[in-house]
Design a protein around this motif. Structure first.
Motif, PDB file in Angstrom:
ATOM      1  N   ILE A 124      -1.986 -14.522  -1.893  1.00 32.32           N
ATOM      2  CA  ILE A 124      -0.899 -13.645  -1.446  1.00 32.32           C
ATOM      3  C   ILE A 124       0.193 -14.441  -0.740  1.00 32.32           C
ATOM      4  O   ILE A 124       1.386 -14.257  -1.008  1.00 32.32           O
ATOM      5  N   LEU A 125      -0.215 -15.322   0.173  1.00 30.53           N
ATOM      6  CA  LEU A 125       0.765 -16.088   0.946  1.00 30.53           C
ATOM      7  C   LEU A 125       1.660 -16.935   0.050  1.00 30.53           C
ATOM      8  O   LEU A 125       2.892 -16.897   0.155  1.00 30.53           O
ATOM      9  N   MET A 126       1.041 -17.694  -0.854  1.00 32.85           N
ATOM     10  CA  MET A 126       1.829 -18.549  -1.732  1.00 32.85           C
ATOM     11  C   MET A 126       2.571 -17.734  -2.786  1.00 32.85           C
ATOM     12  O   MET A 126       3.684 -18.086  -3.190  1.00 32.85           O
ATOM     13  N   GLY A 127       1.958 -16.641  -3.231  1.00 30.53           N
ATOM     14  CA  GLY A 127       2.622 -15.784  -4.203  1.00 30.53           C
ATOM     15  C   GLY A 127       3.887 -15.162  -3.644  1.00 30.53           C
ATOM     16  O   GLY A 127       4.946 -15.189  -4.272  1.00 30.53           O
ATOM     17  N   VAL A 128       3.784 -14.611  -2.431  1.00 30.69           N
ATOM     18  CA  VAL A 128       4.952 -14.009  -1.785  1.00 30.69           C
ATOM     19  C   VAL A 128       6.022 -15.064  -1.525  1.00 30.69           C
ATOM     20  O   VAL A 128       7.212 -14.830  -1.771  1.00 30.69           O
ATOM     21  N   SER A 129       5.603 -16.216  -1.025  1.00 27.77           N
ATOM     22  CA  SER A 129       6.559 -17.285  -0.737  1.00 27.77           C
ATOM     23  C   SER A 129       7.314 -17.695  -1.996  1.00 27.77           C
ATOM     24  O   SER A 129       8.539 -17.866  -1.973  1.00 27.77           O
ATOM     25  N   PHE A 130       6.583 -17.828  -3.093  1.00 26.37           N
ATOM     26  CA  PHE A 130       7.198 -18.250  -4.352  1.00 26.37           C
ATOM     27  C   PHE A 130       8.156 -17.183  -4.882  1.00 26.37           C
ATOM     28  O   PHE A 130       9.298 -17.478  -5.247  1.00 26.37           O
ATOM     29  N   SER A 154     -11.479 -25.858  -0.777  1.00 32.96           N
ATOM     30  CA  SER A 154     -11.201 -25.843  -2.219  1.00 32.96           C
ATOM     31  C   SER A 154     -10.888 -24.440  -2.716  1.00 32.96           C
ATOM     32  O   SER A 154      -9.974 -24.239  -3.525  1.00 32.96           O
ATOM     33  N   ILE A 155     -11.622 -23.452  -2.227  1.00 34.28           N
ATOM     34  CA  ILE A 155     -11.383 -22.059  -2.616  1.00 34.28           C
ATOM     35  C   ILE A 155     -10.003 -21.604  -2.145  1.00 34.28           C
ATOM     36  O   ILE A 155      -9.282 -20.889  -2.859  1.00 34.28           O
ATOM     37  N   SER A 156      -9.610 -22.027  -0.959  1.00 33.66           N
ATOM     38  CA  SER A 156      -8.282 -21.679  -0.439  1.00 33.66           C
ATOM     39  C   SER A 156      -7.189 -22.311  -1.294  1.00 33.66           C
ATOM     40  O   SER A 156      -6.189 -21.662  -1.630  1.00 33.66           O
ATOM     41  N   ASN A 157      -7.374 -23.588  -1.655  1.00 38.18           N
ATOM     42  CA  ASN A 157      -6.392 -24.268  -2.504  1.00 38.18           C
ATOM     43  C   ASN A 157      -6.298 -23.611  -3.883  1.00 38.18           C
ATOM     44  O   ASN A 157      -5.212 -23.510  -4.468  1.00 38.18           O
ATOM     45  N   LEU A 158      -7.436 -23.163  -4.373  1.00 45.42           N
ATOM     46  CA  LEU A 158      -7.453 -22.466  -5.657  1.00 45.42           C
ATOM     47  C   LEU A 158      -6.659 -21.169  -5.569  1.00 45.42           C
ATOM     48  O   LEU A 158      -5.925 -20.807  -6.491  1.00 45.42           O
ATOM     49  N   GLY A 159      -6.786 -20.479  -4.442  1.00 44.32           N
ATOM     50  CA  GLY A 159      -6.014 -19.258  -4.233  1.00 44.32           C
ATOM     51  C   GLY A 159      -4.518 -19.533  -4.223  1.00 44.32           C
ATOM     52  O   GLY A 159      -3.735 -18.763  -4.797  1.00 44.32           O
ATOM     53  N   SER A 160      -4.119 -20.637  -3.592  1.00 45.08           N
ATOM     54  CA  SER A 160      -2.704 -21.011  -3.579  1.00 45.08           C
ATOM     55  C   SER A 160      -2.195 -21.243  -4.996  1.00 45.08           C
ATOM     56  O   SER A 160      -1.091 -20.818  -5.356  1.00 45.08           O
ATOM     57  N   SER A 161      -3.005 -21.916  -5.802  1.00 43.25           N
ATOM     58  CA  SER A 161      -2.618 -22.183  -7.190  1.00 43.25           C
ATOM     59  C   SER A 161      -2.512 -20.887  -7.984  1.00 43.25           C
ATOM     60  O   SER A 161      -1.575 -20.692  -8.760  1.00 43.25           O
ATOM     61  N   PHE A 162      -3.474 -19.991  -7.785  1.00 44.39           N
ATOM     62  CA  PHE A 162      -3.445 -18.702  -8.471  1.00 44.39           C
ATOM     63  C   PHE A 162      -2.190 -17.917  -8.098  1.00 44.39           C
ATOM     64  O   PHE A 162      -1.533 -17.316  -8.952  1.00 44.39           O
ATOM     65  N   GLY A 163      -1.872 -17.897  -6.801  1.00 43.55           N
ATOM     66  CA  GLY A 163      -0.716 -17.131  -6.344  1.00 43.55           C
ATOM     67  C   GLY A 163       0.572 -17.608  -6.976  1.00 43.55           C
ATOM     68  O   GLY A 163       1.376 -16.803  -7.472  1.00 43.55           O
ATOM     69  N   THR A 164       0.778 -18.919  -6.988  1.00 42.46           N
ATOM     70  CA  THR A 164       1.985 -19.478  -7.579  1.00 42.46           C
ATOM     71  C   THR A 164       2.004 -19.266  -9.090  1.00 42.46           C
ATOM     72  O   THR A 164       3.042 -18.920  -9.668  1.00 42.46           O
ATOM     73  N   ALA A 165       0.857 -19.452  -9.732  1.00 42.43           N
ATOM     74  CA  ALA A 165       0.788 -19.322 -11.189  1.00 42.43           C
ATOM     75  C   ALA A 165       1.028 -17.885 -11.631  1.00 42.43           C
ATOM     76  O   ALA A 165       1.813 -17.620 -12.558  1.00 42.43           O
ATOM     77  N   ALA A 184       6.091  -8.376  -9.584  1.00 40.62           N
ATOM     78  CA  ALA A 184       5.341  -9.431  -8.906  1.00 40.62           C
ATOM     79  C   ALA A 184       4.834  -8.953  -7.552  1.00 40.62           C
ATOM     80  O   ALA A 184       3.685  -9.212  -7.169  1.00 40.62           O
ATOM     81  N   MET A 185       5.669  -8.228  -6.809  1.00 36.95           N
ATOM     82  CA  MET A 185       5.272  -7.733  -5.499  1.00 36.95           C
ATOM     83  C   MET A 185       4.170  -6.680  -5.599  1.00 36.95           C
ATOM     84  O   MET A 185       3.256  -6.632  -4.769  1.00 36.95           O
ATOM     85  N   VAL A 186       4.242  -5.845  -6.610  1.00 29.29           N
ATOM     86  CA  VAL A 186       3.200  -4.827  -6.805  1.00 29.29           C
ATOM     87  C   VAL A 186       1.861  -5.504  -7.084  1.00 29.29           C
ATOM     88  O   VAL A 186       0.817  -5.096  -6.556  1.00 29.29           O
ATOM     89  N   VAL A 187       1.876  -6.550  -7.900  1.00 27.70           N
ATOM     90  CA  VAL A 187       0.646  -7.294  -8.201  1.00 27.70           C
ATOM     91  C   VAL A 187       0.069  -7.918  -6.933  1.00 27.70           C
ATOM     92  O   VAL A 187      -1.145  -7.866  -6.688  1.00 27.70           O
ATOM     93  N   LEU A 188       0.930  -8.489  -6.098  1.00 28.07           N
ATOM     94  CA  LEU A 188       0.468  -9.098  -4.851  1.00 28.07           C
ATOM     95  C   LEU A 188      -0.040  -8.045  -3.875  1.00 28.07           C
ATOM     96  O   LEU A 188      -0.995  -8.288  -3.128  1.00 28.07           O
TER      97      LEU A 188
END
Length: 206
Positions: free
Chosen positions: A27-33, A148-159, A179-183
């Motif tokens: 969520i954090l990286m997704g929203v930021s992106f 590692s799980i946190s980093n994976l979440g960051s990658s998922f959010g951006t992707a 995008a916001m609805v998905v997040l």
């Protein structure tokens, strides 16, 4: 020698905590992106102006993180994580609602602030839930897995957010909204996962 024991995944409390960690960073990286790209490519703001707006999220995370110790003495880890996801979902709702109701760039500030407060509120409790589920001898392994799980979440959010923004199906304001609805859905899923955490988590020893 085995790099990572599969036994780490057999602890239900830890597994739930790892899912919340993954979703938090998604969520954090997704929203930021999404917000950064939207402000610069659609609204035409430069990097400095965009960075200034994101100060609201930073202040929110800082404020709730500073109060983490005090919150932990008054509320359970489960409650803090659950409240964090709910606050984050509300913040995303503000980003959507105020965006359509108010065209000024300031419309992004309340939502980012609330998202920052929500994320900061649950980051530490999620780590505590995972770490305290294992004895001291396994802290090195579970710490690495947690990161590692946190980093994976960051990658998922951006992707995920990036895929939505550049898709041919959605463009401009519509892409931002989708995008916001998905997040927001990710935040609600996180709240459901947090609900299944035990109200009291006893640290493991030995």
């Amino acid at each position: 020698e085995v790099l990572l024991s599969t036994g780490l995944f057999k602890n239900r409390v830890s597994d739930l905590g790892l899912v919340t960690q993954n979703l938090q960073w998604l969520i954090l990286m997704g929203v930021s992106f999404v917000v950064a790209v939207f402000l610069q490519t659609v609204r035409g703001y430069n990097a400095i102006e965009t960075g200034v707006i994101f100060t609201a999220a930073t202040l929110g995370i800082l404020a709730s993180s500073l109060g983490a110790e005090r919150f932990a003495t008054r509320r359970s880890q489960r409650t803090l994580i659950l409240a964090g996801f709910i606050a984050t979902a509300v913040g995303i709702g503000l980003l959507l609602g105020l965006f359509f109701a108010w065209k000024n760039i300031i419309a992004f500030v309340p939502g980012l602030l609330v998202i920052g407060l929500g994320i900061g509120l649950m980051l530490t409790p999620s780590v505590n839930v995972v770490q305290s589920s294992f004895p001291e001898a396994l802290q090195g392994e579970i710490s690495g897995l947690s990161r590692s799980i946190s980093n994976l979440g960051s990658s998922f959010g951006t992707a995920i957010a990036g895929t939505i923004l550049v898709s041919v199906v959605a463009s401009g304001n519509r892409a931002y909204a989708v995008a916001m609805v998905v997040l927001a859905c990710a935040a609600l899923i996180g709240a459901v996962v947090a609900w299944f955490l035990p109200s009291k988590i006893e640290p493991q020893s030995g």
